[in-house]
Motif scaffolding. Structure first.
Motif, PDB file in Angstrom:
ATOM      1  N   THR A   9       0.847  -1.206   0.000  1.00 40.91           N
ATOM      2  CA  THR A   9       0.000   0.000   0.000  1.00 40.91           C
ATOM      3  C   THR A   9       0.883   1.257   0.000  1.00 40.91           C
ATOM      4  O   THR A   9       2.010   1.216   0.532  1.00 40.91           O
ATOM      5  CB  THR A   9      -0.921   0.025   1.220  1.00 40.91           C
ATOM      6  N   GLY A  44       0.186   2.248  -3.412  1.00 40.06           N
ATOM      7  CA  GLY A  44       0.275   2.153  -4.862  1.00 40.06           C
ATOM      8  C   GLY A  44       0.011   0.766  -5.425  1.00 40.06           C
ATOM      9  O   GLY A  44      -0.458   0.626  -6.549  1.00 40.06           O
ATOM     10  N   THR A  58       8.467   5.462   3.194  1.00 42.56           N
ATOM     11  CA  THR A  58       9.890   5.777   2.974  1.00 42.56           C
ATOM     12  C   THR A  58      10.106   7.256   2.684  1.00 42.56           C
ATOM     13  O   THR A  58      11.166   7.778   2.961  1.00 42.56           O
ATOM     14  CB  THR A  58      10.485   4.994   1.788  1.00 42.56           C
ATOM     15  N   MET A  86      13.976  11.302   1.154  1.00 38.41           N
ATOM     16  CA  MET A  86      13.886   9.861   1.365  1.00 38.41           C
ATOM     17  C   MET A  86      14.358   9.554   2.785  1.00 38.41           C
ATOM     18  O   MET A  86      15.455   9.945   3.174  1.00 38.41           O
ATOM     19  CB  MET A  86      14.824   9.178   0.372  1.00 38.41           C
ATOM     20  N   ASP A  92       3.457  -4.392  -6.257  1.00 38.65           N
ATOM     21  CA  ASP A  92       3.528  -2.947  -6.073  1.00 38.65           C
ATOM     22  C   ASP A  92       3.344  -2.291  -7.440  1.00 38.65           C
ATOM     23  O   ASP A  92       3.438  -2.963  -8.479  1.00 38.65           O
ATOM     24  CB  ASP A  92       4.875  -2.537  -5.445  1.00 38.65           C
ATOM     25  N   ASP A  93       3.109  -0.969  -7.425  1.00 46.16           N
ATOM     26  CA  ASP A  93       2.935  -0.278  -8.706  1.00 46.16           C
ATOM     27  C   ASP A  93       4.276  -0.095  -9.400  1.00 46.16           C
ATOM     28  O   ASP A  93       4.392  -0.312 -10.601  1.00 46.16           O
ATOM     29  CB  ASP A  93       2.174   1.050  -8.555  1.00 46.16           C
ATOM     30  N   VAL A 131       8.954   0.183  -8.861  1.00 42.81           N
ATOM     31  CA  VAL A 131      10.183   0.318  -8.081  1.00 42.81           C
ATOM     32  C   VAL A 131      10.966   1.484  -8.681  1.00 42.81           C
ATOM     33  O   VAL A 131      11.082   1.611  -9.886  1.00 42.81           O
ATOM     34  CB  VAL A 131      11.044  -0.973  -8.068  1.00 42.81           C
ATOM     35  N   SER A 173      14.000   3.731  -6.501  1.00 42.87           N
ATOM     36  CA  SER A 173      15.338   3.480  -5.937  1.00 42.87           C
ATOM     37  C   SER A 173      15.489   2.011  -5.543  1.00 42.87           C
ATOM     38  O   SER A 173      16.604   1.512  -5.419  1.00 42.87           O
ATOM     39  CB  SER A 173      15.542   4.349  -4.696  1.00 42.87           C
ATOM     40  N   THR A 189      11.936   0.535  -1.113  1.00 36.66           N
ATOM     41  CA  THR A 189      10.700  -0.106  -0.631  1.00 36.66           C
ATOM     42  C   THR A 189      10.734  -1.605  -0.928  1.00 36.66           C
ATOM     43  O   THR A 189      10.451  -2.426  -0.044  1.00 36.66           O
ATOM     44  CB  THR A 189       9.457   0.536  -1.309  1.00 36.66           C
TER      45      THR A 189
HETATM   46  O1  PRP Z   1      11.705   2.191  -5.052  1.00 39.65           O
HETATM   47  P1  PRP Z   1      11.336   3.317  -4.146  1.00 39.65           P
HETATM   48  O2  PRP Z   1      12.255   4.513  -4.299  1.00 39.65           O
HETATM   49  O3  PRP Z   1      11.212   2.882  -2.719  1.00 39.65           O
HETATM   50  O4  PRP Z   1       9.929   3.880  -4.619  1.00 39.65           O
HETATM   51  C1  PRP Z   1       8.842   3.042  -4.971  1.00 39.65           C
HETATM   52  C2  PRP Z   1       7.717   3.193  -4.000  1.00 39.65           C
HETATM   53  O5  PRP Z   1       7.324   4.571  -3.935  1.00 39.65           O
HETATM   54  C3  PRP Z   1       5.921   4.665  -4.107  1.00 39.65           C
HETATM   55  O6  PRP Z   1       5.250   4.491  -2.893  1.00 39.65           O
HETATM   56  P2  PRP Z   1       5.180   5.650  -1.805  1.00 39.65           P
HETATM   57  O7  PRP Z   1       6.173   5.343  -0.715  1.00 39.65           O
HETATM   58  O8  PRP Z   1       5.294   6.981  -2.441  1.00 39.65           O
HETATM   59  O9  PRP Z   1       3.773   5.496  -1.135  1.00 39.65           O
HETATM   60  P3  PRP Z   1       2.332   5.171  -1.738  1.00 39.65           P
HETATM   61  O10 PRP Z   1       2.401   3.826  -2.407  1.00 39.65           O
HETATM   62  O11 PRP Z   1       1.462   5.136  -0.528  1.00 39.65           O
HETATM   63  O12 PRP Z   1       1.973   6.272  -2.683  1.00 39.65           O
HETATM   64  C4  PRP Z   1       5.576   3.509  -4.997  1.00 39.65           C
HETATM   65  O13 PRP Z   1       4.208   3.141  -4.832  1.00 39.65           O
HETATM   66  C5  PRP Z   1       6.506   2.418  -4.500  1.00 39.65           C
HETATM   67  O14 PRP Z   1       5.930   1.703  -3.437  1.00 39.65           O
END
Ligand code: PRP
Ligand code: GUN
Ligand code: MG
Length: 161
Positions: free
Chosen positions: A37, A39, A63, A69, A91-92, A94, A96, A99
Motif C-alpha cells: 500500500t 500504490g 519511505t 527519502m 507494487d505499482d 520500483v 530506488s 521499498t
Molecule cells: O523504489 P522506491 O524509491 O522505494 O519507490 C517506490 C515506492 O514509492 C511509491 O510508494 P510511496 O512510498 O510513495 O507510497 P504510496 O504507495 O502510498 O503512494 C511507490 O508506490 C513504491 O511503493
C-alpha cells in the motif's frame, strides 16, 4: 537535469496490470497476494481478479518524508503471509528499490512483481512489465485530473480582421 513525466491512464494501467497477471500465470498457484500500500492496491486488485485469488494481505511501508527519502518504516505488517512462501507481492513501481528491498526482507520467500521499474530498482524485482528511465516521474491515474489548457492564441487576437 529536468524531471520528465510519464502519464499513465486508467486504460494503460489496466492493460499493464492484466499483462502482469498473464505473465504470472506460469507461476500459479499463489496462496495469496500481498499488496504494497497504497500504490500496489489497484494493480493487486486487477491481478487478483485475473488470477482468481481471494486472499489479499497488505504491507504498508513509509519511505518518503515530504520530498526527502527517509528510513523505511513498517506501519502495517502482512501477518497472514508468514515468511512469504507461496505469496505474490505486488507494487505499482520500483524506483530506488528501497521499498522493494525492505518488503523482500520482511517476506523473503515471496515473489515480487510490479508494473513499472526504473533501472536502480529493477534488480529488486522478480517481474515487471515496463522499464521507465530513472529521471522520469510516473504520474498514476490516481495522481492526476484533466485540466483546462488555454489555447495558444488569446480570445482578443483570435479572428482579427
Ligand atoms: O523504489 P522506491 O524509491 O522505494 O519507490 C517506490 C515506492 O514509492 C511509491 O510508494 P510511496 O512510498 O510513495 O507510497 P504510496 O504507495 O502510498 O503512494 C511507490 O508506490 C513504491 O511503493
Ligand atoms: N507516483 C510516483 N511515485 C513514486 N515514488 C517513487 N518514484 C515514483 C514515481 O515515479 N511516481
Ligand atoms: Mg508505494
Amino acid at each position: 537535469m529536468a524531471v520528465q513525466y510519464a502519464t499513465v491512464t486508467w486504460e494503460q494501467l489496466h492493460r499493464d496490470a492484466r499483462a502482469l497477471a498473464a505473465a504470472l500465470m506460469p507461476r500459479m498457484p499463489f496462496k495469496g497476494i500481498v499488496a504494497v500500500t497504497r500504490g500496489g492496491l489497484i494493480p493487486a486488485a486487477i491481478a487478483a481478479r485475473e488470477l482468481g485469488c481471494r486472499l489479499i494481505e497488505t504491507i504498508s511501508v513509509v519511505t518518503y518524508d515530504e520530498e526527502e527519502m527517509g528510513q523505511p518504516q513498517i506501519i502495517k505488517a502482512p501477518e497472514a503471509a508468514g515468511d512469504g512462501e507461496g505469496f505474490l507481492i505486488i507494487d505499482d513501481l520500483v524506483d530506488s528499490g528501497v521499498t522493494a528491498r525492505f518488503v523482500r526482507e520482511c517476506l523473503p520467500k515471496a515473489y515480487f512483481a510490479c508494473l513499472y521499474a526504473k533501472p536502480a530498482g529493477k534488480p529488486l524485482t522478480d517481474l515487471f512489465i515496463t522499464e521507465v528511465p530513472q529521471d522520469t516521474w510516473v504520474l498514476f491515474p490516481w495522481d492526476t485530473a484533466p485540466l483546462f489548457v488555454p489555447p495558444l492564441v488569446s480570445n482578443k487576437k483570435e479572428c482579427a480582421e
